[in-house]
Design a protein around this motif. Structure first.
Motif, PDB file in Angstrom:
ATOM      1  N   GLY A   1       0.823  -1.201   0.000  1.00 15.25           N
ATOM      2  CA  GLY A   1       0.000   0.000   0.000  1.00 15.25           C
ATOM      3  C   GLY A   1       0.856   1.248   0.000  1.00 15.25           C
ATOM      4  O   GLY A   1       2.054   1.211   0.257  1.00 15.25           O
ATOM      5  N   SER A   2       0.232   2.354  -0.278  1.00 13.55           N
ATOM      6  CA  SER A   2       0.939   3.619  -0.394  1.00 13.55           C
ATOM      7  C   SER A   2       1.326   4.179   0.974  1.00 13.55           C
ATOM      8  O   SER A   2       0.643   3.965   1.959  1.00 13.55           O
ATOM      9  CB  SER A   2       0.052   4.636  -1.101  1.00 13.55           C
ATOM     10  N   THR A   3       2.421   4.924   0.999  1.00 15.48           N
ATOM     11  CA  THR A   3       2.855   5.643   2.189  1.00 15.48           C
ATOM     12  C   THR A   3       2.988   7.108   1.805  1.00 15.48           C
ATOM     13  O   THR A   3       3.718   7.438   0.870  1.00 15.48           O
ATOM     14  CB  THR A   3       4.193   5.093   2.709  1.00 15.48           C
ATOM     15  N   TYR A   4       2.237   7.968   2.507  1.00 16.53           N
ATOM     16  CA  TYR A   4       2.265   9.385   2.166  1.00 16.53           C
ATOM     17  C   TYR A   4       1.717  10.221   3.318  1.00 16.53           C
ATOM     18  O   TYR A   4       1.144   9.701   4.270  1.00 16.53           O
ATOM     19  CB  TYR A   4       1.468   9.668   0.887  1.00 16.53           C
ATOM     20  N   ILE A   5       1.901  11.517   3.211  1.00 16.68           N
ATOM     21  CA  ILE A   5       1.302  12.477   4.127  1.00 16.68           C
ATOM     22  C   ILE A   5       0.246  13.234   3.341  1.00 16.68           C
ATOM     23  O   ILE A   5       0.537  13.813   2.298  1.00 16.68           O
ATOM     24  CB  ILE A   5       2.348  13.456   4.688  1.00 16.68           C
ATOM     25  N   ASP A   6      -0.987  13.193   3.821  1.00 16.18           N
ATOM     26  CA  ASP A   6      -2.079  13.960   3.231  1.00 16.18           C
ATOM     27  C   ASP A   6      -2.157  15.264   4.018  1.00 16.18           C
ATOM     28  O   ASP A   6      -2.389  15.251   5.223  1.00 16.18           O
ATOM     29  CB  ASP A   6      -3.385  13.179   3.350  1.00 16.18           C
ATOM     30  N   MET A   7      -1.933  16.377   3.358  1.00 17.66           N
ATOM     31  CA  MET A   7      -1.849  17.663   4.055  1.00 17.66           C
ATOM     32  C   MET A   7      -3.208  18.215   4.465  1.00 17.66           C
ATOM     33  O   MET A   7      -3.293  19.245   5.113  1.00 17.66           O
ATOM     34  CB  MET A   7      -1.112  18.679   3.179  1.00 17.66           C
ATOM     35  N   GLY A   8      -4.287  17.533   4.153  1.00 16.38           N
ATOM     36  CA  GLY A   8      -5.613  17.964   4.587  1.00 16.38           C
ATOM     37  C   GLY A   8      -6.292  18.869   3.587  1.00 16.38           C
ATOM     38  O   GLY A   8      -5.705  19.325   2.621  1.00 16.38           O
ATOM     39  N   GLY A   9      -7.565  19.099   3.838  1.00 14.59           N
ATOM     40  CA  GLY A   9      -8.333  19.991   2.980  1.00 14.59           C
ATOM     41  C   GLY A   9      -9.135  19.274   1.917  1.00 14.59           C
ATOM     42  O   GLY A   9     -10.058  19.834   1.363  1.00 14.59           O
ATOM     43  N   SER A  10      -8.806  18.021   1.626  1.00 21.15           N
ATOM     44  CA  SER A  10      -9.574  17.276   0.626  1.00 21.15           C
ATOM     45  C   SER A  10     -10.400  16.204   1.327  1.00 21.15           C
ATOM     46  O   SER A  10     -10.085  15.788   2.434  1.00 21.15           O
ATOM     47  CB  SER A  10      -8.638  16.612  -0.385  1.00 21.15           C
ATOM     48  N   SER A  11     -11.429  15.780   0.718  1.00 22.33           N
ATOM     49  CA  SER A  11     -12.269  14.689   1.224  1.00 22.33           C
ATOM     50  C   SER A  11     -12.765  14.962   2.639  1.00 22.33           C
ATOM     51  O   SER A  11     -12.912  14.045   3.430  1.00 22.33           O
ATOM     52  CB  SER A  11     -11.501  13.357   1.202  1.00 22.33           C
ATOM     53  N   GLY A  12     -12.985  16.206   2.980  1.00 21.84           N
ATOM     54  CA  GLY A  12     -13.519  16.534   4.295  1.00 21.84           C
ATOM     55  C   GLY A  12     -12.505  16.498   5.420  1.00 21.84           C
ATOM     56  O   GLY A  12     -12.868  16.661   6.573  1.00 21.84           O
ATOM     57  N   THR A  13     -11.230  16.266   5.131  1.00 21.47           N
ATOM     58  CA  THR A  13     -10.238  16.247   6.192  1.00 21.47           C
ATOM     59  C   THR A  13      -9.931  17.663   6.647  1.00 21.47           C
ATOM     60  O   THR A  13      -9.987  18.602   5.869  1.00 21.47           O
ATOM     61  CB  THR A  13      -8.935  15.561   5.739  1.00 21.47           C
ATOM     62  N   GLN A  14      -9.622  17.804   7.926  1.00 26.45           N
ATOM     63  CA  GLN A  14      -9.350  19.123   8.480  1.00 26.45           C
ATOM     64  C   GLN A  14      -7.869  19.384   8.656  1.00 26.45           C
ATOM     65  O   GLN A  14      -7.444  20.521   8.668  1.00 26.45           O
ATOM     66  CB  GLN A  14     -10.052  19.267   9.826  1.00 26.45           C
ATOM     67  N   GLY A  15      -7.094  18.357   8.837  1.00 21.29           N
ATOM     68  CA  GLY A  15      -5.676  18.540   9.068  1.00 21.29           C
ATOM     69  C   GLY A  15      -4.894  17.411   8.437  1.00 21.29           C
ATOM     70  O   GLY A  15      -5.442  16.552   7.756  1.00 21.29           O
ATOM     71  N   PRO A  16      -3.578  17.386   8.669  1.00 18.95           N
ATOM     72  CA  PRO A  16      -2.757  16.362   8.032  1.00 18.95           C
ATOM     73  C   PRO A  16      -3.021  14.956   8.556  1.00 18.95           C
ATOM     74  O   PRO A  16      -3.411  14.778   9.715  1.00 18.95           O
ATOM     75  CB  PRO A  16      -1.325  16.802   8.343  1.00 18.95           C
ATOM     76  N   LYS A  17      -2.799  13.997   7.681  1.00 20.43           N
ATOM     77  CA  LYS A  17      -2.901  12.573   8.034  1.00 20.43           C
ATOM     78  C   LYS A  17      -1.637  11.890   7.557  1.00 20.43           C
ATOM     79  O   LYS A  17      -1.087  12.250   6.519  1.00 20.43           O
ATOM     80  CB  LYS A  17      -4.095  11.910   7.344  1.00 20.43           C
ATOM     81  N   ILE A  18      -1.202  10.897   8.291  1.00 17.80           N
ATOM     82  CA  ILE A  18      -0.083  10.069   7.862  1.00 17.80           C
ATOM     83  C   ILE A  18      -0.637   8.689   7.518  1.00 17.80           C
ATOM     84  O   ILE A  18      -1.270   8.038   8.349  1.00 17.80           O
ATOM     85  CB  ILE A  18       1.010   9.977   8.942  1.00 17.80           C
ATOM     86  N   ILE A  19      -0.400   8.273   6.288  1.00 16.59           N
ATOM     87  CA  ILE A  19      -0.839   6.975   5.792  1.00 16.59           C
ATOM     88  C   ILE A  19       0.422   6.139   5.593  1.00 16.59           C
ATOM     89  O   ILE A  19       1.321   6.540   4.856  1.00 16.59           O
ATOM     90  CB  ILE A  19      -1.588   7.101   4.452  1.00 16.59           C
ATOM     91  N   ALA A  20       0.515   5.001   6.272  1.00 17.04           N
ATOM     92  CA  ALA A  20       1.679   4.117   6.138  1.00 17.04           C
ATOM     93  C   ALA A  20       1.209   2.764   5.630  1.00 17.04           C
ATOM     94  O   ALA A  20       0.340   2.136   6.241  1.00 17.04           O
ATOM     95  CB  ALA A  20       2.399   3.970   7.469  1.00 17.04           C
ATOM     96  N   HIS A  21       1.755   2.333   4.518  1.00 23.93           N
ATOM     97  CA  HIS A  21       1.412   1.056   3.888  1.00 23.93           C
ATOM     98  C   HIS A  21      -0.093   0.929   3.682  1.00 23.93           C
ATOM     99  O   HIS A  21      -0.680  -0.117   3.915  1.00 23.93           O
ATOM    100  CB  HIS A  21       1.944  -0.116   4.716  1.00 23.93           C
ATOM    101  N   GLY A  22      -0.733   2.016   3.272  1.00 22.17           N
ATOM    102  CA  GLY A  22      -2.155   1.997   2.989  1.00 22.17           C
ATOM    103  C   GLY A  22      -3.044   2.106   4.215  1.00 22.17           C
ATOM    104  O   GLY A  22      -4.261   2.071   4.099  1.00 22.17           O
ATOM    105  N   ARG A  23      -2.463   2.237   5.407  1.00 18.90           N
ATOM    106  CA  ARG A  23      -3.237   2.328   6.649  1.00 18.90           C
ATOM    107  C   ARG A  23      -3.148   3.732   7.224  1.00 18.90           C
ATOM    108  O   ARG A  23      -2.057   4.274   7.384  1.00 18.90           O
ATOM    109  CB  ARG A  23      -2.698   1.357   7.701  1.00 18.90           C
TER     110      ARG A  23
END
Length: 168
Positions: A63-85
């Motif tokens: 799975g993908s590993t990335y930082i989602d900086m927020g603002g899309s899909s209703g997110t309010q702040g950053p998220k850390i996704i590791a191996h798709g989780r």
């Protein structure tokens, strides 16, 4: 500057398709690209505006590993996704770990303790100063001090002395 068919070379004489520049390039306006931009060295900037920061070195089978900086899909702040989780979600008034409810352990280390706080991903069990937790338990390795009142629903088992300065 040398021009040859579909190539422009500045500062050297080697040609490939596109533009080859040897040395520094300074722009005083925006650069727009419709495809990928890659660099073999560091990229530095005073501000970078982006939606995701990806790690391309992680095997995509996990799975993908990335930082989602927020603002899309209703997110309010950053998220850390590791191996798709989804491992970490930060909002305006919260920090959530393991928001995807996967079998992920949570561990807090201190200067002297590897397991200052531990939560088992399988059953949600909690350990303080230990990672040895049983089913539906909170395990404390060391002393427990309660300031105020405490209540137990069910049985209380002790191996050793129980002392009290008041009613038991």
């Amino acid at each position: 500057t040398v021009v040859n068919n579909n190539a422009i070379s500045i500062g050297n004489t080697s040609f490939t398709d596109g533009i080859v520049v040897t040395g520094s390039v300074n722009f005083d306006s925006n650069i727009t690209a419709s495809g990928n931009i890659s660099a073999s060295g560091y990229i530095s900037a005073s501000d970078i505006i982006t939606q995701h920061i990806w790690n391309q070195d992680i095997d995509s089978a996990y799975g993908s590993t990335y930082i989602d900086m927020g603002g899309s899909s209703g997110t309010q702040g950053p998220k850390i996704i590791a191996h798709g989780r989804e491992q970490l979600d930060m909002g305006f008034s919260w920090i959530r770990f393991n928001d995807g409810s996967t079998n992920t352990y949570f561990q807090v280390k201190s200067n002297y303790e590897d397991y200052a706080l531990f939560s088992s991903g399988q059953g949600g069990n909690i350990g303080i100063h230990t990672n040895q937790v049983g089913n539906n338990t909170a395990t404390i390795h060391g002393n427990l001090v309660i300031s105020g009142s405490g209540r137990a629903s069910g049985s209380v088992t002790a191996s050793g002395e129980i002392s009290a300065s008041g009613f038991v």
